[in-house]
Scaffold this motif. Structure first.
Motif, PDB file in Angstrom:
ATOM      1  N   SER A 279      23.671 -35.972  14.992  1.00 42.72           N
ATOM      2  CA  SER A 279      22.548 -35.976  14.227  1.00 42.72           C
ATOM      3  C   SER A 279      22.559 -34.504  13.721  1.00 42.72           C
ATOM      4  O   SER A 279      22.529 -33.581  14.548  1.00 42.72           O
ATOM      5  CB  SER A 279      21.404 -36.381  14.423  1.00 42.72           C
ATOM      6  N   SER A 280      22.523 -34.076  12.344  1.00 48.24           N
ATOM      7  CA  SER A 280      22.449 -32.579  11.903  1.00 48.24           C
ATOM      8  C   SER A 280      20.934 -32.248  11.763  1.00 48.24           C
ATOM      9  O   SER A 280      20.578 -31.289  11.560  1.00 48.24           O
ATOM     10  CB  SER A 280      23.325 -32.349  10.650  1.00 48.24           C
ATOM     11  N   SER A 281      20.013 -33.065  12.185  1.00 47.50           N
ATOM     12  CA  SER A 281      18.548 -32.743  12.225  1.00 47.50           C
ATOM     13  C   SER A 281      18.256 -31.693  13.032  1.00 47.50           C
ATOM     14  O   SER A 281      19.131 -31.438  14.334  1.00 47.50           O
ATOM     15  CB  SER A 281      17.899 -33.907  12.885  1.00 47.50           C
TER      16      SER A 281
ATOM     17  N   SER B 237      29.962 -30.712  11.124  1.00 46.21           N
ATOM     18  CA  SER B 237      29.299 -30.471  10.053  1.00 46.21           C
ATOM     19  C   SER B 237      29.672 -31.381   8.784  1.00 46.21           C
ATOM     20  O   SER B 237      30.776 -31.602   8.649  1.00 46.21           O
ATOM     21  CB  SER B 237      29.862 -29.088   9.530  1.00 46.21           C
TER      22      SER B 237
ATOM     23  N   LYS C 197      27.925 -33.694   5.173  1.00 51.34           N
ATOM     24  CA  LYS C 197      26.829 -33.791   4.279  1.00 51.34           C
ATOM     25  C   LYS C 197      26.452 -35.066   4.091  1.00 51.34           C
ATOM     26  O   LYS C 197      27.156 -36.325   4.282  1.00 51.34           O
ATOM     27  CB  LYS C 197      27.490 -33.436   2.952  1.00 51.34           C
ATOM     28  N   GLY C 198      25.017 -35.336   4.196  1.00 52.65           N
ATOM     29  CA  GLY C 198      24.368 -36.634   3.796  1.00 52.65           C
ATOM     30  C   GLY C 198      24.261 -37.404   5.273  1.00 52.65           C
ATOM     31  O   GLY C 198      24.229 -36.841   6.380  1.00 52.65           O
ATOM     32  N   ASN C 199      24.455 -38.730   5.110  1.00 55.03           N
ATOM     33  CA  ASN C 199      24.305 -39.513   6.250  1.00 55.03           C
ATOM     34  C   ASN C 199      25.600 -39.502   6.952  1.00 55.03           C
ATOM     35  O   ASN C 199      26.676 -39.361   6.674  1.00 55.03           O
ATOM     36  CB  ASN C 199      24.066 -40.911   5.927  1.00 55.03           C
TER      37      ASN C 199
ATOM     38  N   PRO D 271      29.080 -40.455   8.880  1.00 51.63           N
ATOM     39  CA  PRO D 271      30.035 -41.588   8.349  1.00 51.63           C
ATOM     40  C   PRO D 271      29.996 -42.726   9.377  1.00 51.63           C
ATOM     41  O   PRO D 271      29.969 -42.217  10.649  1.00 51.63           O
ATOM     42  CB  PRO D 271      31.060 -40.723   8.000  1.00 51.63           C
TER      43      PRO D 271
END
Ligand SMILES: NC(=O)c1ccc[n+]([C@@H]2O[C@H](COP(=O)([O-])OP(=O)(O)OC[C@H]3O[C@@H](n4cnc5c(N)ncnc54)[C@H](OP(=O)(O)O)[C@@H]3O)[C@@H](O)[C@H]2O)c1
Length: 335
Positions: free
Chosen positions: A120-122, A135, A137-139, A141
């Motif tokens: 998770s990039s949270s 890294s 973008k978005g959800n 994959p």
């Protein structure tokens, strides 16, 4: 009846008797171990008895499992027997079961349960601050077909190893020092568990390593996947076959008999089990597109097996003399 003088080797042992009386013609070495274990309160397998006369290890059984008598072992009246406390012990099988349990659980857990949390990039995820965190973008994959395949092959490999540990191998040693479990498990839990699972199931823009030949990219060329799966299957089946050959060298569980293994694989090299094991990991490395994490595991484990194979080849030559035909240890004509 004869008297044996009992002395500690290394650290003093509480309640160790100074001498024990035994019947020379009927007492077995095993019974002597049991007497000393009962006196000291230490488990049978914690003790190592050696002869004072030549320092040789007093073993309880012949290779065929038959018990050794005290007089057969060369003990006489007033012989000195040294006793060493080997420290807390753990079952040999238990160590292997625990070792393989790590990667067996870590891989499916990582792919099917932990993946959304680990990658998770949270900003609330501490792992997202690691320099090598993915890294995207978005959800997150979903895992690729290759990642699912690597997870299944790795899990099946360790399931097979657990099965072999419990039902195939006839180990000669019952226990090993307890602390070994940490040392031995580190290799599997960290290198083939956390290392492979974290890096191979990571969402990546370009999952294939930059050094990997484009024509062999498993993400682009399905033939590479078929070939790697066929190699993996062949290697695992062959590795299992060699383990069955080794099992059949011993007449029963508990036997420590050693013989020269022959037949499939063994006519080619001394340790075909190691050869096939490294081929299986080579296949996984191909499926990962040459990812450095799988290259690292392949190099470390193959290197370890190469060193062991060399030692085993030397041991066969020493043990069986001319009856053993010298051959490559692990890789035909190379090592
Ligand atoms: N990926 C890795 O890093 C890695 C590393 C090492 C092993 N492995 C895997 O684990 C498997 C087992 O490894 P290992 O080192 O325990 O293999 P091993 O030493 O060849 O032993 C396998 C079993 O066969 C017995 N045995 C071996 N030679 C014998 C002989 N001449 N006569 C009678 N019995 C004999 C052993 O008895 P003893 O109890 O007397 O030894 C043991 O129970 C390997 O084949 C490989 O698949 C993986």
């Amino acid at each position: 009846m004869i008297a044996l003088q009992i002395k500690p080797r290394g650290k003093p042992i509480k309640k160790l008797p100074n001498s024990v009386e035994v019947d020379l013609s009927t007492t077995t070495v095993k019974a002597l171990y049991e007497r000393i274990a009962a006196h000291t309160g230490l488990g049978y397998h914690r003790l190592r008895l050696t002869k004072g006369s030549d320092g040789s290890h007093l073993v309880a059984k012949h290779q065929d499992g038959k018990l050794i008598q005290i007089d057969e072992a060369g003990l006489r009246d007033n012989s000195v027997v040294y006793v060493k406390d080997l420290g807390p012990q753990i079952g040999w099988r238990t160590v292997f079961v625990v070792e393989y349990l790590g990667p067996l659980l870590i891989h499916p857990l990582m792919l099917y349960v932990l993946r959304p949390f680990v990658y998770s990039s949270s900003p609330l995820n501490p792992l997202s601050y690691l320099p090598f965190a993915p890294s995207f973008k978005g959800n997150l994959p979903p895992p690729s077909f290759n990642q699912v395949l690597v997870c299944w092959l790795t899990t099946l490999h360790f399931l097979k190893r657990e099965y072999e540990t419990l039902f195939v191998h006839r180990f000669s040693a019952a226990t090993m020092p307890f602390r070994n479990i940490f040392k031995n498990s580190a290799h599997y839990w960290i290198l083939s568990g956390i290392n492979l699972a974290y890096f191979l199931y990571m969402p990546a823009v370009s999952p294939t390593a930059s050094w990997w030949p484009k024509s062999l990219d498993p993400m682009q060329n399905p033939n590479v996947i078929y070939a790697a799966c066929a190699l993996w299957l062949f290697s695992e089946a062959s590795n299992f076959h060699t383990h069955m050959t080794l099992r059949n060298l011993r007449p029963s569980d508990g036997s420590t008999k050693r013989q020269i293994p022959r037949g499939y694989g063994f006519n080619l090299v001394t340790c075909p089990n190691y050869l096939f094991e490294s081929l299986a990991w080579f296949a996984v490395m191909i499926l990962s597109g040459g990812h450095w994490a799988s290259v690292l595991f392949l190099v470390v484990s193959t290197g370890q097996m190469m060193a062991w194979a060399k030692k085993k080849e030397h041991r066969y030559r020493k043990e069986f003399g001319r009856a053993y035909k010298k051959k490559s240890s692990m890789f035909p004509g190379l090592w």
